[in-house]
Scaffold this active site. Structure first.
Site, PDB file in Angstrom:
ATOM      1  N   ASN A 281      15.684 -15.620  -1.136  1.00 48.04           N
ATOM      2  CA  ASN A 281      16.136 -15.689  -2.303  1.00 48.04           C
ATOM      3  C   ASN A 281      17.829 -15.797  -2.380  1.00 48.04           C
ATOM      4  OD1 ASN A 281      17.187 -15.693  -4.952  1.00 48.04           O
ATOM      5  ND2 ASN A 281      16.096 -13.752  -5.582  1.00 48.04           N
TER       6      ASN A 281
ATOM      7  N   ARG B  66      12.768 -19.032  -3.620  1.00 50.63           N
ATOM      8  CA  ARG B  66      13.186 -18.992  -5.078  1.00 50.63           C
ATOM      9  C   ARG B  66      14.188 -20.203  -5.163  1.00 50.63           C
ATOM     10  NH1 ARG B  66      17.534 -15.669  -8.195  1.00 50.63           N
ATOM     11  NH2 ARG B  66      17.142 -16.461 -10.602  1.00 50.63           N
TER      12      ARG B  66
ATOM     13  N   HIS C 202      14.010 -17.086 -15.403  1.00 46.20           N
ATOM     14  CA  HIS C 202      13.404 -15.961 -15.469  1.00 46.20           C
ATOM     15  C   HIS C 202      11.858 -16.138 -15.221  1.00 46.20           C
ATOM     16  CE1 HIS C 202      16.861 -13.161 -16.765  1.00 46.20           C
ATOM     17  NE2 HIS C 202      16.930 -13.321 -15.520  1.00 46.20           N
TER      18      HIS C 202
ATOM     19  N   GLY D 277      21.237 -10.444 -16.235  1.00 44.59           N
ATOM     20  CA  GLY D 277      20.712 -11.521 -16.799  1.00 44.59           C
ATOM     21  C   GLY D 277      19.565 -11.028 -17.875  1.00 44.59           C
TER      22      GLY D 277
ATOM     23  N   ARG E  67      27.624 -11.973 -19.714  1.00 46.88           N
ATOM     24  CA  ARG E  67      27.485 -13.572 -20.400  1.00 46.88           C
ATOM     25  C   ARG E  67      27.153 -13.149 -21.968  1.00 46.88           C
ATOM     26  NH1 ARG E  67      22.351 -15.632 -16.785  1.00 46.88           N
ATOM     27  NH2 ARG E  67      22.929 -14.158 -15.460  1.00 46.88           N
TER      28      ARG E  67
ATOM     29  N   GLY F  95      15.336  -2.748 -19.124  1.00 46.69           N
ATOM     30  CA  GLY F  95      14.030  -2.525 -19.795  1.00 46.69           C
ATOM     31  C   GLY F  95      13.174  -1.373 -19.147  1.00 46.69           C
TER      32      GLY F  95
ATOM     33  N   GLU G 117       9.433 -10.027  -8.856  1.00 41.85           N
ATOM     34  CA  GLU G 117       9.529 -11.781  -8.630  1.00 41.85           C
ATOM     35  C   GLU G 117       9.464 -11.915  -7.145  1.00 41.85           C
ATOM     36  OE1 GLU G 117      13.392 -11.257 -10.831  1.00 41.85           O
ATOM     37  OE2 GLU G 117      13.477 -13.255 -11.548  1.00 41.85           O
TER      38      GLU G 117
HETATM   39  P1  ADP Z   1      19.563  -7.776 -11.656  1.00 43.56           P
HETATM   40  O1  ADP Z   1      19.390  -8.858 -13.027  1.00 43.56           O
HETATM   41  O2  ADP Z   1      20.931  -7.762 -11.126  1.00 43.56           O
HETATM   42  O3  ADP Z   1      18.487  -7.759 -10.934  1.00 43.56           O
HETATM   43  P2  ADP Z   1      18.570  -5.131 -12.492  1.00 43.56           P
HETATM   44  O4  ADP Z   1      17.249  -5.711 -13.136  1.00 43.56           O
HETATM   45  O5  ADP Z   1      18.611  -4.376 -11.514  1.00 43.56           O
HETATM   46  O6  ADP Z   1      19.689  -6.385 -12.369  1.00 43.56           O
HETATM   47  O7  ADP Z   1      19.392  -4.252 -14.000  1.00 43.56           O
HETATM   48  C1  ADP Z   1      20.719  -3.731 -13.923  1.00 43.56           C
HETATM   49  C2  ADP Z   1      21.061  -3.328 -15.143  1.00 43.56           C
HETATM   50  O8  ADP Z   1      19.959  -2.054 -15.292  1.00 43.56           O
HETATM   51  C3  ADP Z   1      22.359  -2.677 -15.095  1.00 43.56           C
HETATM   52  O9  ADP Z   1      22.910  -2.871 -16.514  1.00 43.56           O
HETATM   53  C4  ADP Z   1      22.071  -1.211 -14.914  1.00 43.56           C
HETATM   54  O10 ADP Z   1      23.196  -0.252 -15.531  1.00 43.56           O
HETATM   55  C5  ADP Z   1      20.852  -0.946 -15.930  1.00 43.56           C
HETATM   56  N1  ADP Z   1      20.086   0.098 -15.565  1.00 43.56           N
HETATM   57  C6  ADP Z   1      19.504   0.543 -14.363  1.00 43.56           C
HETATM   58  N2  ADP Z   1      19.013   2.052 -14.891  1.00 43.56           N
HETATM   59  C7  ADP Z   1      19.322   2.204 -16.222  1.00 43.56           C
HETATM   60  C8  ADP Z   1      19.281   3.396 -16.674  1.00 43.56           C
HETATM   61  N3  ADP Z   1      18.555   4.622 -16.222  1.00 43.56           N
HETATM   62  N4  ADP Z   1      19.642   3.481 -18.001  1.00 43.56           N
HETATM   63  C9  ADP Z   1      20.309   2.281 -18.468  1.00 43.56           C
HETATM   64  N5  ADP Z   1      20.335   1.447 -17.881  1.00 43.56           N
HETATM   65  C10 ADP Z   1      20.119   1.391 -16.631  1.00 43.56           C
END
Ligand code: ADP
Length: 398
Positions: free
Chosen positions: A9, A86, A175, A207, A236, A327, A380
């Site tokens: 990736n 990817r 995505h 994202g 963004r 999420g 993914e």
């Molecule tokens: P990427 O798109 O780079 O793969 P991730 O899916 O790892 O990113 O998501 C990163 C985001 O998830 C960041 O904004 C991070 O602060 C948030 N995040 C991770 N754990 C928590 C948490 N416990 N509470 C709130 N946000 C979180």
């Protein structure tokens, strides 16, 4: 010798490698960062040690170094039997993953105008991997492919039709591997088949995008021609009024600058003036930092509005599904978002939400909720590994 699958990736300045066994269990992974910069480095997941890379190291060099590290450490005991890449943009050419050959690589190059930061680096990763493993079948898995089922009413912008015909200006969506994974996982958790399951899936990481999936098929999504459209993201902006461009021009802001700010200095970072990291924003908000709370409020409100918008493409809904770092981990963001959706009948169980659905097959809704709400960790790399095995298997002679 056991089958193994290598997943590659390449991001604009990073490269991730993951190695899966024949049952698609992850055996090892590594990440190279800051490629093209003076302080490029890499690390194997679970190991403290930094692997130095040459200053300005390219994706090629990072790939060669990491493959050597995997081999030297005995993590890659034999040549992989399949490799999956990817690829960000498949335009309208690719509706599914394909076996790589010269024609496919030319077509990926043709799509580079639509993803200038991504497709060229994806291709350089593919070329470096082909040079290392010329005998291994390699598959391209596209972020856009899952959304090629969008109907015209969902993918066309209300712009002159010739712009679509001549330049391919339309909504593509991204995505796709994550949304496809979530739809299949939701079906499994609900005891249904993917082809009869309809979900709204929200991928909320750095994202962010949301997709309406009707009977397993993507029918609307929030990202468009580029991954800038739609939800509020880390840096963004998501949706803005296109009239903004003219207004900013009248203020002397050049087009490149607008592009830079919308992509790199907007979203949660722009609103809070502090950080693009949701976890840090929640802490700042707890300490009374108002702009951070405002950033959270705008994020959740926009997300809730989009859940409503996605309903227009569905005739029934089996679940709202949430994934990505935010999420999966933030009970607070899920609660604030779902709170806007009471009129539609969504309601969370605070207890299940606080445990991220850990003890309830991912489900976090209250018994009174009209629809299930699921937290599903996305994967993914696993989707890419499965696709690479499937396609290599069907390409094998005899
Ligand atoms: P990427 O798109 O780079 O793969 P991730 O899916 O790892 O990113 O998501 C990163 C985001 O998830 C960041 O904004 C991070 O602060 C948030 N995040 C991770 N754990 C928590 C948490 N416990 N509470 C709130 N946000 C979180």
């Amino acid at each position: 010798m056991e089958d193994t699958v290598l997943v590659v990736n390449c991001g604009s300045s990073s490269l991730k490698l993951a190695l899966f066994d024949g049952q698609h269990r992850k055996q090892a992974s590594a990440l190279a960062e800051r490629l093209g910069q003076n302080d490029a480095f890499a690390r194997v997941e679970g190991q403290e040690e930094i692997i130095p890379l040459d200053p300005g190291a390219s994706h090629d060099q990072a790939l060669n170094t990491l493959v050597k590290v995997f081999r030297d450490q005995g993590l890659m005991a034999s040549t992989p039997t399949a490799i999956g890449h990817r690829v960000v943009h498949g335009g309208e050419t690719f509706r599914e993953a394909v076996l790589l050959d010269d024609d496919v690589m030319d077509a990926i190059e043709d799509c580079a105008g639509l993803a200038p930061l991504h497709n060229p680096v994806n291709l350089s990763g593919i070329r470096a991997t082909l040079a290392q493993f010329p005998e291994v079948p390699q598959t391209a898995v596209f972020d856009t492919a899952f959304h090629q089922t969008l109907p015209k009413k969902a993918f066309l912008y209300a712009l002159p039709e010739a712009w679509y015909r001549e330049w391919g200006i339309r909504r593509y969506g991204f995505h796709g591997t994550s949304h496809a994974f979530m739809a299949a996982e939701a079906a499994r958790l609900l005891g249904k088949t993917p082809a009869t399951t309809s979900v709204i899936s929200a991928h909320l990481g750095n994202g962010c995008s949301i997709t309406a999936i009707r009977d397993g098929i993507s029918v609307d999504t929030s990202m468009g021609l580029t991954p800038l459209e739609g939800l509020v993201m880390g840096t963004r902006s998501g949706d803005v009024d296109p009239g903004l461009f003219d207004f900013l021009r009248s203020k002397g802001v050049a087009a490149d600058e607008v592009h830079r700010v919308l992509n790199h200095e907007s979203g949660l970072l722009g609103l809070s003036g502090q950080t693009n990291d949701m976890r840090s924003l929640c802490e700042l908000a707890d300490h009374g930092h108002e702009p951070s709370q405002t950033a959270i409020d705008v994020f959740c409100f926009r997300l809730a509005r989009y859940v409503g918008a996605m309903m227009a493409s569905l005739s029934n809904l089996d679940a709202l599904v949430l994934t990505g770092g935010i999420g999966e981990n933030s009970a607070r963001i899920r609660a604030e978002t779902i709170n806007h959706l009471k009129l539609m009948g969504f309601e969370l169980s605070p207890d299940l939400n606080n445990h991220h659905g850990e003890f309830s097959d991912g489900r976090i809704e209250s018994p009174d909720s009209r629809f299930p709400v699921l937290v599903i960790p996305t994967n993914e790399e696993l989707v890419i590994a499965r696709e690479a095995s499937r396609i290599a298997g069907s390409a094998a002679p005899g």
